[in-house]
Design a protein around this motif. Sequence first.
Motif, PDB file in Angstrom:
ATOM      1  N   SER A  23       0.999  -1.225   0.125  1.00 39.12           N
ATOM      2  CA  SER A  23      -0.161   0.037  -0.116  1.00 39.12           C
ATOM      3  C   SER A  23       0.953   1.159  -0.030  1.00 39.12           C
ATOM      4  CB  SER A  23      -0.942   0.094   1.404  1.00 39.12           C
ATOM      5  OG  SER A  23      -1.608   1.308   1.513  1.00 39.12           O
ATOM      6  N   LEU A  26       2.440   1.421  -3.592  1.00 38.85           N
ATOM      7  CA  LEU A  26       1.628   2.086  -4.549  1.00 38.85           C
ATOM      8  C   LEU A  26       1.132   3.652  -4.464  1.00 38.85           C
ATOM      9  CD1 LEU A  26      -0.785  -1.080  -4.674  1.00 38.85           C
ATOM     10  CD2 LEU A  26       1.282  -0.431  -6.228  1.00 38.85           C
ATOM     11  N   ALA A  27       1.216   3.936  -2.931  1.00 45.84           N
ATOM     12  CA  ALA A  27       0.713   5.269  -2.977  1.00 45.84           C
ATOM     13  C   ALA A  27       2.044   6.354  -3.366  1.00 45.84           C
ATOM     14  CB  ALA A  27       0.617   5.516  -1.344  1.00 45.84           C
ATOM     15  N   GLN A  29       4.153   5.615  -5.804  1.00 43.35           N
ATOM     16  CA  GLN A  29       4.060   5.276  -7.117  1.00 43.35           C
ATOM     17  C   GLN A  29       3.003   6.215  -7.784  1.00 43.35           C
ATOM     18  OE1 GLN A  29       2.921   1.531  -8.715  1.00 43.35           O
ATOM     19  NE2 GLN A  29       4.388   1.611 -10.536  1.00 43.35           N
ATOM     20  N   GLU A  30       1.952   6.282  -7.116  1.00 49.57           N
ATOM     21  CA  GLU A  30       0.836   7.281  -7.740  1.00 49.57           C
ATOM     22  C   GLU A  30       1.139   8.436  -7.797  1.00 49.57           C
ATOM     23  OE1 GLU A  30      -3.084   6.404  -6.748  1.00 49.57           O
ATOM     24  OE2 GLU A  30      -3.728   8.236  -7.069  1.00 49.57           O
ATOM     25  N   LYS A  31       1.886   9.108  -6.758  1.00 47.06           N
ATOM     26  CA  LYS A  31       2.435  10.227  -6.593  1.00 47.06           C
ATOM     27  C   LYS A  31       3.458  10.858  -7.436  1.00 47.06           C
ATOM     28  CE  LYS A  31       3.863  13.800  -3.112  1.00 47.06           C
ATOM     29  NZ  LYS A  31       4.324  13.937  -1.671  1.00 47.06           N
ATOM     30  N   ARG A  33       4.736   8.712  -9.870  1.00 49.70           N
ATOM     31  CA  ARG A  33       4.850   8.117 -11.418  1.00 49.70           C
ATOM     32  C   ARG A  33       6.025   7.046 -11.410  1.00 49.70           C
ATOM     33  NH1 ARG A  33       0.012   9.676 -13.225  1.00 49.70           N
ATOM     34  NH2 ARG A  33      -0.414  11.955 -12.755  1.00 49.70           N
ATOM     35  N   ILE A  35       8.416   4.110  -8.771  1.00 56.14           N
ATOM     36  CA  ILE A  35       8.631   3.579  -7.432  1.00 56.14           C
ATOM     37  C   ILE A  35      10.300   3.834  -7.043  1.00 56.14           C
ATOM     38  CG2 ILE A  35       8.702   1.595  -5.959  1.00 56.14           C
ATOM     39  CD1 ILE A  35       6.754   0.274  -7.794  1.00 56.14           C
TER      40      ILE A  35
END
Lengths: 194, 194, 194, 194, 194, 194
Positions: A23, A26-27, A29-31, A33, A35
Motif C-alpha cells: 500500500s 503504490l501510494a 508510485q501514484e504520486k 509516477r 517507484i
Amino acid sequence: MSQFPISRYPVPDLDALPADILSRILAVQEKARFIPNVFLTLAHRPEEFRAFFAYHDAIMEREGSTLSPTEKEMIVVATSAANGCQYCVVAHGALLRVFSKKPQLADQIAVNYLHAPISEKQKAMLAFALKLSRTPELVAQSDYDQLKSHGYDDEDILDMAGITAFFGLSNRMAIVTNMQANSEFYTMARESKS
Amino acid sequence: MSQFPISRYPVPDLDALPADILSRILAVQEKARFIPNVFLTLAHRPEEFRAFFAYHDAIMEREGSTLSPTEKEMIVVATSAANGCQYCVVAHGALLRVFSKKPQLADQIAVNYLHAPISEKQKAMLAFALKLSRTPELVAQSDYDQLKSHGYDDEDILDMAGITAFFGLSNRMAIVTNMQANSEFYTMARESKS
Amino acid sequence: MSQFPISRYPVPDLDALPADILSRILAVQEKARFIPNVFLTLAHRPEEFRAFFAYHDAIMEREGSTLSPTEKEMIVVATSAANGCQYCVVAHGALLRVFSKKPQLADQIAVNYLHAPISEKQKAMLAFALKLSRTPELVAQSDYDQLKSHGYDDEDILDMAGITAFFGLSNRMAIVTNMQANSEFYTMARESKS
Amino acid sequence: MSQFPISRYPVPDLDALPADILSRILAVQEKARFIPNVFLTLAHRPEEFRAFFAYHDAIMEREGSTLSPTEKEMIVVATSAANGCQYCVVAHGALLRVFSKKPQLADQIAVNYLHAPISEKQKAMLAFALKLSRTPELVAQSDYDQLKSHGYDDEDILDMAGITAFFGLSNRMAIVTNMQANSEFYTMARESKS
Amino acid sequence: MSQFPISRYPVPDLDALPADILSRILAVQEKARFIPNVFLTLAHRPEEFRAFFAYHDAIMEREGSTLSPTEKEMIVVATSAANGCQYCVVAHGALLRVFSKKPQLADQIAVNYLHAPISEKQKAMLAFALKLSRTPELVAQSDYDQLKSHGYDDEDILDMAGITAFFGLSNRMAIVTNMQANSEFYTMARESKS
Amino acid sequence: MSQFPISRYPVPDLDALPADILSRILAVQEKARFIPNVFLTLAHRPEEFRAFFAYHDAIMEREGSTLSPTEKEMIVVATSAANGCQYCVVAHGALLRVFSKKPQLADQIAVNYLHAPISEKQKAMLAFALKLSRTPELVAQSDYDQLKSHGYDDEDILDMAGITAFFGLSNRMAIVTNMQANSEFYTMARESKS
C-alpha cells in the motif's frame, strides 16, 4: 540505464509483499509516477522497511519544525555527499531541486556547500550537520552556541540532528545494498520554472 | 541563476583583451555557443591564462594517449569532487556526459566512483588518481605495480598524473576565485541519445 | 650520490631536443652551473615542458607581485614538504636559502613553519597556502578575511593561490616521475654570508 | 642565527647544575665541540633530564641490537618529521649523515622515505615506525607478520618500538619547549667524505 | 552521580506519556529494574520514540540472524566508541558483559578491538563495521569479499550493516541530547559468574 | 580471564631479576596486593625498565606540580584511549576512579571527555593534551594562550606535556608488547564510597 541491478540483495515481487508495504509503495508510485528504488530494496526485510519509513516520516514530516523542506533536503544532500552515497545524493538532490525551485542548488551543495548561494544561517546549519555526520565525537557545547548565535533554537537543533542521523543510517544501508538511484531522479526539476 | 558573480576577481571586457586571448575565447564560444567562465575568470591575468590553456591542451589533447576522452574526464570529475571544486565537477561532468553518452555517469563518479558502472581497470585508474590528488605523499612503487597489473603502461600513468596534477591546480584556482559554473553545464547532455 | 636515475621516465639527449627547449636549458645551465633535473625530466614531453615553464614564469615572476622571492619560496617549501615531494623541498629549499640569506630557514619551514622564525603575517600566508594545498574543499570566506586582517589584498591572495596550485602540480609530477634533486641543491647556500 | 631563544623555558647556568648533570653535559661538549640544546633545555628539570637520557641510552645503545646506528637514526628522522619536530629532524638528521656517510639521506627521509634510496627491508621498518608513531591504535598482528617476512625478529621489533616511542616523547617535549636546534647541526656532515 | 541531567532536552513525566510509550517503558523497567535513560530522553518526541524502538527491535531481534547477541553488542560497542558516544558505550558495554559472560570484553573492545580476545572472524566483522561506520564512502567490493572469505554470507553482512547504521543514528542522537548513561550500566555484570 | 599471555615477549621469573628491579616490584605488590603487568612486561629489558619507571616517577610525582593526581590521570586516560591502548586505559582508569572517588569518571573520559562532568579548565587541559598527543605538529602559540586564559602557567603546561609525552611512549610499548591489563584493574573502585 544503470548496469547494476537495483540492489545487491533480492528485490521481492510486488504481489508477494505484505499489504501495508504494498500500500505504501503504490501510494508513492501514484504520486511520483515511478517507484523509488529505496522502497523496493528495503522491502527485502519488511520489519526494517516499516521502521525505516516510520522514522523517515517522523523526522522529515514533524509538525512544528521550522526548517523548510528545502533546508531539510540541503542537510540530506550535503551529508550524503560526504558519505559517498549515490542513491541519496541523486534522489534527494532531485527533491532539493523540486522544493527550492533552484535547479543548480543540489549540485552546488553536493560538491561544496561553502561555495553555494545560501545564507550564512544555512551554512551554519550545514556545518553542524556535516560535523555531526562525519565526526560526531567532536561535537561540543560550542557547536550549540554557534547555532544559537544564528537564531536556531533547541528544537531546530534536534531536527537537524534527527535528519543527519537518519540519513547517515540511510546512506549506509544504500551503500551496503548498492542501491541504485532511479533514472528519473537524475533529470527531475533541472529546468527553471519560468 | 547563480547569486554569485562569475569570479571573485574582476572580469575584463572582451574588447580589452589581448588578441590571442580574445581569439581563443571566440573560438570556444563558436563551438560551445557560450563562453565557459574559466576563460573569462583567468583572463584577469593574461600570462597565466596563456600558460593554463597551453597546459590544458598539452595534457588533454596529447597525441598518442591511449586514455579515451571519457576516461580523462572521469579523472577530472572524480578528483575535482574530492577537492570540492564546483566549477570543475559541473563543467567536466557535462563533458563526461557528452563523451560517454551516459547521462548518469558524471553524477555517479562525482559522488563515489566505487559504486559507478565502470570497469575494474577504470576503477584502478581512479584509485590512483585520487591517491595522487589527495595524498601524493603516499604514492609508492606498489601503485605503479597495481596499475601495470591492469594493463596500463608508463605513458598511461604519466597521462593520469598529468591530468590529476593539472586539474588539482585548476580546482584550487577555481576555488580561490569562487569561479561559477555556467548554467549551460548543469543541463548539458542529461538525456540519453536514442 | 643518489642510487636512483634522474627520472623514472626516459631522459632525452640534449642534442635531440627542440631548439626552444634546448635554449631554455642552456640558459639555466649557464646561470646555475648545472642543469636542474626538472628540466631534463620534463623534456620527455616537450609540449608539457613548454607549458610547465610558461606557467612557472607567469606565477613566480609576475610583475607587480608584492610577495618577495623569499616569501614565494616559503610557500613552495612548506606545501611541497606537506605533499612529500623530495625534488621540490630540496631544490626550492636551496632557493629559499639563497633568497633569504638565512641558511636554516628552509629546513625550519620544511619541518614545521609554526616553529620557524618568521612574522605572524607570513605564518598567516603559510597557513592559507597549506590549507589550500592539502584541503582545498575547506577554503572559505573566513580564510580571505583572515588574510586581509594581516594586510594582504586580493591580488596577494591570488599570487599565493597560483604558487600553491602550480607547485601542487609540480609536486605530483615530480613524485610520479620519481624526479631526483640534483646534489648541488642539497648544499647550496648553507653557510651564512658574513 | 635563530631568532628564538634555545627554549621557551628558563635555561639554567651550567654552574648551577647538579654534578651528575654537569658531568654529562661536559662529556657531550667535549665530544661534539658544542652543547646540543636538548641538554640545556631539559636541565630545567633535573629529574626528568636524568630519566630522559637514561632512557635514550637504554634504547639507542642497547647491546645486542641488530639495527645499525644508521637505521636507528632513520627511524628518528622519519618519525620526527611526521611529528613536525624541528629539533629532532635537524639534530638527528645530522647524526644520520654522520653514521650513514650519505649526505643526502637525512633530507630524503625527512621529506618522504618512500622516495629515499634505502632497501625494501628498511622501508618496511620505517612503515612500521611511522604507523606506530602516528596511528598506534591501528597496529595489528599483520604488522608483525609483515616485518617478519622481511627478516626482522621480535627483538628487532621491540627496538623499533622503543626508538619510535622514545622519540615520540622527545618530539613532544621539544615542541612544547620550542627547543631550537643548534646551528652546528644544520651543516654537519653535508659533504661526502671522499 | 552524574552532574548532568539525563538529557539536554525536557524529559516528560511518565504520566504524561502516550499509553503505548508508557507501556514499553514499564515493560523495560520491570525487566531491568530501572528505566534506561534512552527511553526517557527519546520520549520527548513520541513519533521518533516509536520509530526508534521499532527499528531497534527489527535490527537487534531479527529472527534468523546468525550473529549472536554477543556479536551484535560487539558491533555496537566498537562503533559507538569510535563515535565517542558515552551512553551507547556504557549501556551496551553492560549488555556485552551480560551476553558474553566475559566481564572484561566490553572495555577491551571499546578501547581497541585489535587487542581483544576474539576470533579472527569476529575481528573481520568489526573491521567492516568500523569502516562502514566511520568511512562509508570507502566501502567496496573487496570488503564483501573479505567478509565472505571468513564465512559470512549476504544476510550476515546486511545484519552487520543494519546494526552499524542504526547505532550510528543512535550515537548521534545521544550526543546531541547529551544523554547520560544510567549509573546501573557502569557496574552491571562486571564480576565473573563462577 | 584474558586469553592472551601478559606480554607478547618473555616475562622473566621474579627470582631471575636484578635486585633493584625485584625490590621495586615487591614494593608495588605489597601496596597493590598484585603486580601490575607493566612491571613484569618491561622487566624483559632491565635498562629500559629502570629508565621507564624513573621517568614515570619524575613526571607523575614531581614535587610542586599543581595538577592534582586526578587531573594527571585524566590526561593519561584521555590520551591512552585516543591511542587505543588497552593496558593504560584500564589500569589508569582504575587509578582515576581511586583518586577522583568518582566511579564513572574514567569511563566517561575514555569515551569522550567533551561529555564528561569536568570543569572548563580541565577540558582545556585535555584538549591540549589530546592535540599534543595526536597531532603534535599542529601545536602553536595559540594553544599556550588558550591554556593561560584558563589560569594555567608555564610549569603546568610542562607538566601536561610531560605526562602526555611519557604516556604516549607507554601506550606504544604496551601496544607492541600486547601488554594485558590485570583483571584487578577492571573492577577497582567502581563503587561509590558512601
